[in-house]
Design an enzyme around this catalytic site. Structure first.
Site, PDB file in Angstrom:
ATOM      1  CB  CYS A   1      90.594  79.683  -0.936  1.00 33.82           C
ATOM      2  SG  CYS A   1      89.335  80.814  -1.586  1.00 33.82           S
TER       3      CYS A   1
ATOM      4  CG  HIS B   1      90.554  77.676   4.749  1.00 29.23           C
ATOM      5  ND1 HIS B   1      91.413  78.377   3.942  1.00 29.23           N
ATOM      6  CD2 HIS B   1      89.321  77.776   4.168  1.00 29.23           C
ATOM      7  CE1 HIS B   1      90.745  78.875   2.903  1.00 29.23           C
ATOM      8  NE2 HIS B   1      89.475  78.533   3.024  1.00 29.23           N
TER       9      HIS B   1
ATOM     10  CD  GLU C   1      89.750  74.733   8.968  1.00 25.01           C
ATOM     11  OE1 GLU C   1      91.007  74.689   8.992  1.00 25.01           O
ATOM     12  OE2 GLU C   1      89.120  75.756   8.661  1.00 25.01           O
TER      13      GLU C   1
ATOM     14  CE  LYS D   1      91.775  82.283   4.875  1.00 34.26           C
ATOM     15  NZ  LYS D   1      92.537  81.200   5.552  1.00 34.26           N
TER      16      LYS D   1
ATOM     17  CG  HIS E   1      89.411  84.094   2.223  1.00 33.36           C
ATOM     18  ND1 HIS E   1      90.667  83.574   1.972  1.00 33.36           N
ATOM     19  CD2 HIS E   1      88.526  83.169   1.745  1.00 33.36           C
ATOM     20  CE1 HIS E   1      90.540  82.409   1.376  1.00 33.36           C
ATOM     21  NE2 HIS E   1      89.256  82.144   1.235  1.00 33.36           N
TER      22      HIS E   1
ATOM     23  CG  PHE F   1      84.622  78.345  -3.981  1.00 26.84           C
ATOM     24  CD1 PHE F   1      84.305  78.188  -2.648  1.00 26.84           C
ATOM     25  CD2 PHE F   1      84.083  79.432  -4.656  1.00 26.84           C
ATOM     26  CE1 PHE F   1      83.473  79.083  -1.992  1.00 26.84           C
ATOM     27  CE2 PHE F   1      83.251  80.345  -4.011  1.00 26.84           C
ATOM     28  CZ  PHE F   1      82.941  80.164  -2.682  1.00 26.84           C
TER      29      PHE F   1
END
Length: 410
Positions: free
Chosen positions: A163, A303, A314, A333, A338, A396
């Protein structure tokens, strides 16, 4: 020390669940509209989630022939359309073919081509696969198609860092211009992963929200009730070129890509470092690259996918760098879902639009803010302070990318 090349954004192209033009995207974001809806492309009986953020059907005839489209995965089609729009917006590829480059990020690549081929062959790797399966299904298919369509004879690269792919692609495009490898770079990301297999797999991994009765309220970054992300699709491309060249040709300059950070958590395949150490170092690196202090940042485009662990990590990184509640934070998002490898590129566009409109777009569904996330989350459009935007993309594998987008130089 030689003066470093400043890099301008002169063209923007998008294909998103909120529209295929930056103005449509911006209007939907500032209105706080969710793009999540029931999946209509395939049957959802037995699936743990029956909703996603889907790109509406559109006519590709102005971009390619029907035969060309049939030989492309949907992700490649989205990328090609966004790239063509970006180049047209920039006034064409204003560099010789050998000085043009393309960098496209993708997390899953041509997922739907691979999945449909296996299903057509009874779930096996034998039978009579489509002859174009391999070239159509390559991760680098989008970059290859764009390079051929626009006579790009310089570097043609694909970045696949989950991502973080779209963010890394723009950052690597910045580096190509800085090191003199190109005079124009098409940089962005694309993914089209709304499919039964991906929904099943991501749900089993605990990554997807299961609020099947409330698609619009399912994506809840930084909320105490968050339970995973909403799967999305899309593409975005930016035209990058040296600022001086852009000025010389009288191009419209939307903004500058002023800084880039890239780090690795080296912690876990799917979980972030709980303290956000990798994200912190990535943001710090991007600010150092731009020659900025945290106090000069107008806001952070997080993110923030809506996963319990990811959002907390985060938020801890942001609070460490800027102080608790020290900088406005937005989470697109919550509305867009996403888009995996596309998300960093789409959100770079959103950051640029926020600079142009001097507004921080909101996060929605933040009904019960998680007290452990010590951030100043923007829940309705807010006037933006002058200054650059820091945009994060984490993936990931512990891949981290941060971009600094700065107002266009006068």
């Amino acid at each position: 020390m030689a003066r470093r090349t400043r890099v301008a954004i002169t063209g923007i192209g998008v294909r998103t669940p909120m529209g295929d033009h930056p103005k449509e995207l911006w209007n939907a974001l500032t209105a706080g509209r969710s793009a999540a809806s029931r999946i209509t492309r395939f049957g959802t009986d037995g699936l743990p989630a029956d909703f996603a953020c889907q790109v509406p059907p559109f006519d590709t005839a102005t971009y390619m022939t029907a035969k060309e489209a049939s030989r492309m995965d949907p992700a490649t089609v989205l990328a090609c359309c966004a790239a063509s729009d970006a180049l047209a917006d920039a006034g064409g590829p204003a560099a010789p073919p050998e000085r043009r480059a393309v960098v496209i990020g993708t997390a899953i690549g041509s997922n739907r081509t691979i999945e449909s081929t296996l299903l057509d062959n009874g779930g096996t790797d034998r039978g009579r696969p489509y002859p174009m399966h391999v070239p159509k299904g390559m991760h680098n298919a989008a970059a290859a198609a764009i390079s051929m369509r626009h006579e790009i004879l310089g570097p043609s690269l694909t970045v696949s860092t989950a991502c973080a792919s779209g963010g890394h692609a723009i950052g690597e495009g910045l580096r190509l211009l800085r090191d003199g490898s190109a005079d124009l770079v098409l940089a962005g990301g694309a993914d089209a992963c709304v499919s039964p297999t991906k929904i099943l797999a991501l749900a089993r991994a605990g990554a997807l929200s299961r609020r099947v009765g409330d698609p619009a309220g399912a994506s809840r970054p930084f909320d105490s009730g968050r339970d995973g992300f909403v799967l999305a699709e899309g593409a975005a491309c930016l035209v990058l070129e040296p600022l001086e060249r852009a000025r010389d040709r009288g191009a419209r300059v939307y903004a500058e890509v002023a800084g880039y950070g890239r780090t690795s958590d080296a912690y876990h395949l799917t979980m972030p470092d709980p303290d956000g150490a990798g994200a912190y170092r990535c943001m710090r690196q991007a600010l150092d690259d731009a020659g900025l202090t945290p106090g000069e940042v107008a806001h952070v485009n997080a993110h923030a996918t809506g996963t319990p662990h990811g959002d907390l990590a985060e938020a801890r990184a942001i609070a460490r760098l800027f102080g608790p509640g020290g900088v406005p934070v937005t989470a697109p998002k919550s509305m867009l879902g996403h888009g995996l490898g596309a998300s960093g590129a789409v959100e770079a566009v959103i950051a640029v639009l926020s600079l142009l409109h001097r507004t921080v777009p909101p996060s929605i569904n933040l009904d019960d803010p998680d007290p452990a996330c010590e951030i100043d989350a923007v829940v309705r459009p807010r006037p933006a302070a002058p200054g650059p935007v820091l945009s994060n993309s984490f993936g990931f594998g512990g891949h981290n990318a941060s971009l600094v987008l700065a107002p266009a130089a006068t």
